[in-house]
Structures are given as structure tokens and as C-alpha cells.
Write a protein that holds these residues in place. Structure first.
Motif, PDB file in Angstrom:
ATOM      1  N   HIS A 220      19.416 -28.902 -38.445  1.00 56.01           N
ATOM      2  CA  HIS A 220      20.313 -28.903 -39.609  1.00 56.01           C
ATOM      3  C   HIS A 220      19.571 -28.468 -40.865  1.00 56.01           C
ATOM      4  O   HIS A 220      20.096 -27.696 -41.674  1.00 56.01           O
ATOM      5  N   ARG A 221      18.329 -28.927 -41.044  1.00 56.84           N
ATOM      6  CA  ARG A 221      17.595 -28.588 -42.264  1.00 56.84           C
ATOM      7  C   ARG A 221      17.193 -27.113 -42.287  1.00 56.84           C
ATOM      8  O   ARG A 221      16.977 -26.558 -43.362  1.00 56.84           O
ATOM      9  N   GLU A 222      17.094 -26.480 -41.111  1.00 54.10           N
ATOM     10  CA  GLU A 222      16.786 -25.048 -41.089  1.00 54.10           C
ATOM     11  C   GLU A 222      17.926 -24.241 -41.711  1.00 54.10           C
ATOM     12  O   GLU A 222      17.684 -23.266 -42.435  1.00 54.10           O
ATOM     13  N   PHE A 223      19.174 -24.628 -41.432  1.00 56.89           N
ATOM     14  CA  PHE A 223      20.308 -23.950 -42.057  1.00 56.89           C
ATOM     15  C   PHE A 223      20.264 -24.124 -43.575  1.00 56.89           C
ATOM     16  O   PHE A 223      20.528 -23.184 -44.336  1.00 56.89           O
ATOM     17  N   ARG A 224      19.930 -25.335 -44.035  1.00 57.12           N
ATOM     18  CA  ARG A 224      19.850 -25.586 -45.479  1.00 57.12           C
ATOM     19  C   ARG A 224      18.723 -24.778 -46.117  1.00 57.12           C
ATOM     20  O   ARG A 224      18.866 -24.243 -47.226  1.00 57.12           O
ATOM     21  N   ALA A 225      17.579 -24.672 -45.421  1.00 57.65           N
ATOM     22  CA  ALA A 225      16.463 -23.900 -45.965  1.00 57.65           C
ATOM     23  C   ALA A 225      16.781 -22.406 -45.980  1.00 57.65           C
ATOM     24  O   ALA A 225      16.356 -21.684 -46.890  1.00 57.65           O
ATOM     25  N   ASP A 226      17.528 -21.933 -44.970  1.00 54.91           N
ATOM     26  CA  ASP A 226      17.969 -20.534 -44.993  1.00 54.91           C
ATOM     27  C   ASP A 226      18.845 -20.266 -46.216  1.00 54.91           C
ATOM     28  O   ASP A 226      18.695 -19.238 -46.892  1.00 54.91           O
ATOM     29  N   ALA A 227      19.762 -21.199 -46.491  1.00 60.06           N
ATOM     30  CA  ALA A 227      20.621 -21.033 -47.671  1.00 60.06           C
ATOM     31  C   ALA A 227      19.786 -21.065 -48.944  1.00 60.06           C
ATOM     32  O   ALA A 227      20.035 -20.312 -49.891  1.00 60.06           O
ATOM     33  N   GLY A 228      18.759 -21.933 -48.976  1.00 60.73           N
ATOM     34  CA  GLY A 228      17.873 -21.981 -50.135  1.00 60.73           C
ATOM     35  C   GLY A 228      17.093 -20.694 -50.299  1.00 60.73           C
ATOM     36  O   GLY A 228      16.913 -20.197 -51.417  1.00 60.73           O
ATOM     37  N   GLU A 283      22.418 -17.632 -34.584  1.00 53.22           N
ATOM     38  CA  GLU A 283      23.302 -18.580 -35.261  1.00 53.22           C
ATOM     39  C   GLU A 283      22.958 -18.682 -36.744  1.00 53.22           C
ATOM     40  O   GLU A 283      23.843 -18.789 -37.598  1.00 53.22           O
ATOM     41  N   ARG A 284      21.687 -18.665 -37.048  1.00 53.66           N
ATOM     42  CA  ARG A 284      21.268 -18.750 -38.448  1.00 53.66           C
ATOM     43  C   ARG A 284      21.730 -17.525 -39.230  1.00 53.66           C
ATOM     44  O   ARG A 284      22.181 -17.640 -40.385  1.00 53.66           O
ATOM     45  N   ILE A 285      21.615 -16.362 -38.621  1.00 57.16           N
ATOM     46  CA  ILE A 285      22.057 -15.126 -39.281  1.00 57.16           C
ATOM     47  C   ILE A 285      23.565 -15.153 -39.504  1.00 57.16           C
ATOM     48  O   ILE A 285      24.057 -14.839 -40.600  1.00 57.16           O
ATOM     49  N   GLN A 286      24.301 -15.565 -38.470  1.00 58.31           N
ATOM     50  CA  GLN A 286      25.762 -15.584 -38.582  1.00 58.31           C
ATOM     51  C   GLN A 286      26.221 -16.606 -39.615  1.00 58.31           C
ATOM     52  O   GLN A 286      27.183 -16.368 -40.365  1.00 58.31           O
ATOM     53  N   THR A 287      25.530 -17.751 -39.683  1.00 62.19           N
ATOM     54  CA  THR A 287      25.888 -18.778 -40.672  1.00 62.19           C
ATOM     55  C   THR A 287      25.704 -18.245 -42.090  1.00 62.19           C
ATOM     56  O   THR A 287      26.544 -18.482 -42.970  1.00 62.19           O
ATOM     57  N   LEU A 288      24.617 -17.526 -42.332  1.00 60.79           N
ATOM     58  CA  LEU A 288      24.397 -16.941 -43.664  1.00 60.79           C
ATOM     59  C   LEU A 288      25.456 -15.898 -43.999  1.00 60.79           C
ATOM     60  O   LEU A 288      25.938 -15.828 -45.129  1.00 60.79           O
ATOM     61  N   ARG A 289      25.798 -15.080 -43.018  1.00 63.30           N
ATOM     62  CA  ARG A 289      26.807 -14.047 -43.253  1.00 63.30           C
ATOM     63  C   ARG A 289      28.168 -14.654 -43.577  1.00 63.30           C
ATOM     64  O   ARG A 289      28.917 -14.117 -44.396  1.00 63.30           O
ATOM     65  N   ASN A 290      28.487 -15.781 -42.952  1.00 66.77           N
ATOM     66  CA  ASN A 290      29.800 -16.400 -43.132  1.00 66.77           C
ATOM     67  C   ASN A 290      29.861 -17.339 -44.329  1.00 66.77           C
ATOM     68  O   ASN A 290      30.941 -17.800 -44.700  1.00 66.77           O
ATOM     69  N   ALA A 291      28.709 -17.667 -44.920  1.00 68.91           N
ATOM     70  CA  ALA A 291      28.685 -18.631 -46.021  1.00 68.91           C
ATOM     71  C   ALA A 291      29.380 -18.064 -47.248  1.00 68.91           C
ATOM     72  O   ALA A 291      29.170 -16.901 -47.609  1.00 68.91           O
ATOM     73  N   PRO A 292      30.237 -18.866 -47.911  1.00 66.94           N
ATOM     74  CA  PRO A 292      30.845 -18.415 -49.166  1.00 66.94           C
ATOM     75  C   PRO A 292      29.762 -18.069 -50.175  1.00 66.94           C
ATOM     76  O   PRO A 292      28.680 -18.664 -50.189  1.00 66.94           O
TER      77      PRO A 292
END
Length: 302
Positions: A220-228, A283-292
Motif C-alpha cells: 500500500h505504501r508503494e502506491f502512496r510513494a509513487d503518487a508522491g 499495477e503501479r503504472i496503471q494506478t498512476l495513469r488512472n489517478a485523478p
């Protein structure tokens, strides 16, 4: 900082209260004598949190020693100067004290952050990353690691591991005593050799489930760090960095003590995935692409 201390105290008190209730029920309604339950709770808390916080407080020293990282005190070339300047700029944007910046010798594209607090941290990159990534991609990776520091992930991970360790220590011994008392027929507090065998087995079983919970948080924290990283360097740069990792990724050469804090780590499928520290790069790439868009702007700390 005060919020995290309050969370630590509240969580620890909740754990101890729950365990006390469970023990009282077992003693009063099932007639099982559990011995010195107060001593068990104290022992579990000391050992459960003690190991986690010793690891946290020595994390920078251990990371430097285990990787042979060279801390950049005075940049020796333009590349080192760029690393220091980029981390300084990102740290200021994230509202944290300047981390130590280091380079370690490693063939894979990787980087990690560690340290006992947001204002006492280390960000290190591999020589493989410096060779394989362009400046935009490397900037995003640095932003990812600075975000780990700004989000307090090292401290939070230590708290979670401490709580889980406490649960494992207490539950394995409580359940072990209950099982042993029913097998031996002795409910007056004595234990036989079977108790120690049962506790050993339960330590492994409960420890496995505890690891699954800890690794869920790690993913979970990897997704947050990617967003950061996207907020600090730009979403396109962060996506490009993850794509580069997906094209060249191999087994990490990082020591086990810091693998969970790297930009990438081993992934698996099915049940094996439950014990992985990082989600799949796709999954990390797709999450970033889909993030508002608003989720990849603004401050790093959520």
C-alpha cells in the motif's frame, strides 16, 4: 510527529486491552489458568516493540554497512552534484530535513530510503540506476524515495511490526497453554514439553499471518510513494521510471534489511503475492495513469 506518537500509544493500549480481555475470558469461563498474564503482556510488549525500534534506530547505520554505500559529503563530479541538488529541492518541497544522499554499488536499477525519522534519513541510489536511467526517470525515483521519508513510512512500519510481534508472542503462548491444558488435562497452570512444541509451531503460523499483514501495508505504501514521486517530479516522469524498471528488472541485490524500502522488489502471484513487499509494476503504472490529476498535485504528506 505528535500524531504518530499518539497513534502508537492508542494502538498499543488497544492491543493490551484486547489481550487482557481474551485472557480473562479464558481464565474465568473456561477454567484455564494462564499463569502470570501481566508478566506475559509486559514481556511481549518489550520484545515485540523493542526489536522493531532497535532496527529502526540503527537502520541508517545498517543500510550503509550492508550495502557499502558512499555518502556524498562533497560531490566529486557533476552527477553527484545533481543528485544532491535534486534531493535537496524535493526535501524542501516535502517539508522535511535534507536526507543524507548516497550511492551504492549494485547492478540492478534500484534505490532505497531509510532512517529513524522524517528529519534523520538516508536516500541511496544504485550505480545501475545511474547508468540505465535518464535524469527525468532518476528524478522520479528520488521523488519516490523522498516521499517514503515524508510519509513517515519507516516509523509506521516499525509500529505495525511491533504490534504484530506483540500479538504473535502473546497469542501463541495463550493458545499454546489452552491446547496443552486440554490435551494433558492439567488446567492448574503447569505445562509440559508439549506446550513448548505447540508454542513453537504457533509462533511460525501466527508469524506467517503477521508477515502477510505487514507486507499488505508495504504494498500500500508503494502506491502512496509513487503518487508522491509524481507530485515532486511529474506524473509522466514517474510512469516512465516505472516502465524502465519493468523492462530491466531482475532479482534485487539489496540486503533483506532494506529490500522492502527499495523502489522495486520481487513480486509473485497467488498466495506468494501475499508475502511480497511490492505490488507488480504494471499495477503501479496503471494506478498512476488512472489517478485523478488532483491526487498527483499538492503536498506529499497525506
Amino acid at each position: 510527529m505528535f500524531k504518530r506518537i499518539a497513534l502508537f500509544l492508542a494502538t498499543n493500549l488497544a492491543v493490551l486491552a484486547l489481550l487482557s480481555i481474551v485472557m480473562a475470558v479464558l481464565q474465568n469461563y473456561f477454567g484455564v489458568t494462564l499463569g502470570n498474564t501481566g508478566g506475559l503482556l509486559v514481556m511481549a510488549t518489550v520484545f515485540g516493540f523493542g526489536g522493531s525500534f532497535i532496527s529502526l534506530m540503527t537502520s541508517k547505520w545498517m543500510a550503509k554497512r550492508s550495502t557499502g554505500a558512499h555518502v556524498i559529503d562533497q560531490p566529486r563530479n557533476e552527477s553527484e552534484q545533481w543528485l544532491v541538488n535534486t534531493v535537496r529541492r524535493q526535501a524542501e518541497a516535502a517539508g522535511i530535513k535534507m536526507p543524507e544522499v548516497a550511492i551504492y554499488d549494485g547492478p540492478e536499477i534500484n534505490a532505497f530510503a531509510t532512517g529513524p525519522s522524517r528529519n534523520n534519513s538516508l536516500v541511496a541510489v544504485s550505480t545501475g540506476l545511474l547508468r540505465a536511467m535518464n535524469r527525468d526517470e532518476a528524478e522520479a525515483v528520488l521523488g519516490h524515495e523522498v516521499s517514503h521519508v515524508a510519509n513517515g513510512d519507516m516509523v509506521t512500519m516499525a509500529l505495525i511490526q511491533g504490534v504484530l510481534n506483540t500479538f504473535v508472542i502473546v497469542l501463541s503462548r495463550v493458545v499454546g497453554r489452552v491446547i496443552d491444558s486440554f490435551i494433558s488435562g492439567n488446567r492448574e497452570g503447569g505445562v509440559g514439553i508439549g506446550y513448548f512444541v505447540i508454542v513453537f509451531i504457533l509462533d511460525m503460523i501466527f508469524g506467517l499471518f503477521a508477515s502477510m499483514i505487514a507486507m499488505w501495508f508495504s504494498r500500500h505504501r508503494e502506491f502512496r510513494a509513487d503518487a508522491g514521486g509524481a507530485r515532486l517530479a511529474g506524473r509522466d516522469k514517474m510512469i516512465a521510471a516505472l516502465q524502465r524498471l519493468s523492462q530491466t528488472y531482475g532479482e534485487s541485490t539489496l540486503p533483506k534489511t532494506v529490500q522492502a524500502f527499495g523502489i522495486s522488489g520481487a513480486v509473485g502471484h497467488g498466495l506468494r503475492r501475499l508475502l511480497m513487499s511490492h505490488p507488480p509494476l504494471e499495477e503501479r503504472i496503471q494506478t498512476l495513469r488512472n489517478a485523478p490529476l488532483e491526487q498527483v498535485r499538492g503536498t506529499v504528506v497525506s
